[in-house]
Scaffold this active site. Sequence first.
Site, mmCIF file in Angstrom:
data_model
loop_
_atom_site.group_PDB
_atom_site.id
_atom_site.type_symbol
_atom_site.label_atom_id
_atom_site.label_comp_id
_atom_site.label_asym_id
_atom_site.label_seq_id
_atom_site.Cartn_x
_atom_site.Cartn_y
_atom_site.Cartn_z
ATOM 1 N N ASP A 202 9.139 67.184 23.058
ATOM 2 C CA ASP A 202 10.032 66.485 23.992
ATOM 3 C C ASP A 202 10.556 67.477 25.017
ATOM 4 O O ASP A 202 10.804 68.642 24.696
ATOM 5 C CB ASP A 202 11.167 65.776 23.253
ATOM 6 C CG ASP A 202 12.026 66.708 22.424
ATOM 7 O OD1 ASP A 202 13.074 67.147 22.923
ATOM 8 O OD2 ASP A 202 11.646 67.006 21.277
ATOM 9 N N GLU B 246 24.224 61.504 20.495
ATOM 10 C CA GLU B 246 24.556 62.724 19.746
ATOM 11 C C GLU B 246 26.051 62.990 19.650
ATOM 12 O O GLU B 246 26.497 63.727 18.785
ATOM 13 C CB GLU B 246 23.886 63.938 20.413
ATOM 14 C CG GLU B 246 22.385 63.809 20.575
ATOM 15 C CD GLU B 246 21.783 64.969 21.363
ATOM 16 O OE1 GLU B 246 22.333 66.085 21.281
ATOM 17 O OE2 GLU B 246 20.776 64.743 22.068
#
Length: 287
Positions: free
Chosen positions: A92, A183
């Site tokens: 990623d 997150e």
Amino acid sequence: MRKKVVRRRTTMVRKPKKKASIFSGKFLRYLLVAFFVVLFLGVGYHYRNGLAYYFSFKSDKALKEKAEAKRISDVRNFQVLENHEGKSIGLDVSEYQGKIQWSYVDTLEKKYPLDYVFIRATVGKDRKDRQFKRNWLGAKENKMIRGAYHYYRPNENSLEQAELFIKTVTLQKGDLPPILDIEKLPKNQSLDSLKVGLKRWLKAVESHYKVKPIIYTGEKYYDDFLKDEFSDYLFWIANYNFYREKMDADWLFWQFTEKASVPGIKGNVDINIYNGDLQQLQFITVE
């Protein structure tokens, strides 16, 4: 007759001004500063070789420590990859990797083919990743399966964030489902409000693309806040713990390291394992 008293005027005697000495006032201060500057330069020049060795040693030491940390990480990476032989491997990226040379992005450690890539598209309600367009096209040209993700800001409007992602990302046949990256915990709202916002983003994006999004988060965040209430979604989990060498059965993807080296990319990059082989990965792509 009385005598007249005669008062005498006292005359002021002025002392002559002393001539300014060359060692007084500003000149003296300048002289002292100049002396210490010359002294400092002289000492530095005298010990120039020793100083060069000292700073070189310190620099080498920092580089060695960094290299050692990378070596230890590589040892674990190899162990993890061996434990997941046959699984599909991917990476990623975002603007933090700079300009990627996509034609060189092919294998990990010259052994493991890289089948797919997750690319950051948007952040919050108002920011596009500066390298998204270039990465999105580059991955396609490099014949990699690609997926786009949105970095969710808990304290911003969820529907505005979904709208930005939808305007930025056009999915095509063979692309992975959209991904929500969560997150952080909110600063000015409750956890329940956060979950409401996440569900609104997920539903808006699913309604537009006609495919259920994937959720990315850390393992602790997943266990503490999302696992039960969002159990009908598939998860991409991050955990870099040295002692974790296998992914859980209910994880769709596992981001197991952030310190891998990949051709065509400067610096470290995240690597992920799909809980299946390449053929199974292709099965979950957009039709």
